[in-house]
Design a protein around this motif. Sequence first.
Motif, mmCIF file in Angstrom:
data_model
loop_
_atom_site.group_PDB
_atom_site.id
_atom_site.type_symbol
_atom_site.label_atom_id
_atom_site.label_comp_id
_atom_site.label_asym_id
_atom_site.label_seq_id
_atom_site.Cartn_x
_atom_site.Cartn_y
_atom_site.Cartn_z
ATOM 1 N N TYR A 99 6.316 -15.116 0.980
ATOM 2 C CA TYR A 99 5.576 -13.855 0.935
ATOM 3 C C TYR A 99 6.404 -12.780 0.243
ATOM 4 O O TYR A 99 5.925 -12.085 -0.649
ATOM 5 N N ARG A 100 7.659 -12.654 0.651
ATOM 6 C CA ARG A 100 8.539 -11.629 0.074
ATOM 7 C C ARG A 100 8.759 -11.878 -1.425
ATOM 8 O O ARG A 100 8.769 -10.952 -2.232
ATOM 9 N N TYR A 102 6.752 -13.534 -3.630
ATOM 10 C CA TYR A 102 5.553 -13.229 -4.414
ATOM 11 C C TYR A 102 5.317 -11.717 -4.457
ATOM 12 O O TYR A 102 4.838 -11.200 -5.460
ATOM 13 N N ALA A 103 5.683 -11.026 -3.395
ATOM 14 C CA ALA A 103 5.516 -9.568 -3.342
ATOM 15 C C ALA A 103 6.378 -8.864 -4.393
ATOM 16 O O ALA A 103 5.982 -7.826 -4.924
#
Length: 197
Positions: A99-100, A102-103
């Motif tokens: 998640y981090r 791709y963020a």
Amino acid sequence: MKRGPADRCNILIVDDMEENLIAFEAVLGPLHQHLVRARSGEEALKAMLRQEFAVVLLDVRMPGMDGFETAANIKRLDQTKDVPIILVTGSEAGAGYAYRGYAVGAADFITKPIDPWVLRTKVNVFLDLHRKKRQLAMHAAAGDAERLGEITERLAQIELLLRNRPGPEAGELADRIAEVERAVESLQQAPPAQRSS
């Protein structure tokens, strides 16, 4: 298949551990590309400002500026924001890492221990995309030159028609068109990068 210098792309490998850099070079060697090393996030950013890269392999766990922070900085710069980043994580990395990553703009992930075939396949996808983008840019530049040539030709025809007409207004108009013609010709001679700016 060995590629010529024109087909070779730059790949940036970022890791603070020498043995990891050596392993990446061994795995990516068969692709016959130009591999550039960076031992830190700061080094990676400097390298990216000096040359164009098709893809970046970026270790997440590094002292100082980690991989996430480095990726975020790469994506903030106009010059480097479109370069795909493959984040390299340890096997303990969970969904939070993804998640981090791709963020901050990562395009893909690969987990250590690295499967050489998977890494080469992922990198090859980005190399092909980079080559296609480069070809499109070259075709666009060639198309621009062709269009500018057509415009110059039409302006020359209009100038000729006006110069053959009687009256001072036609002469003034012909002079203005001649100025535009010269401006278009100078655009034709300018490098493509200058043309678009």
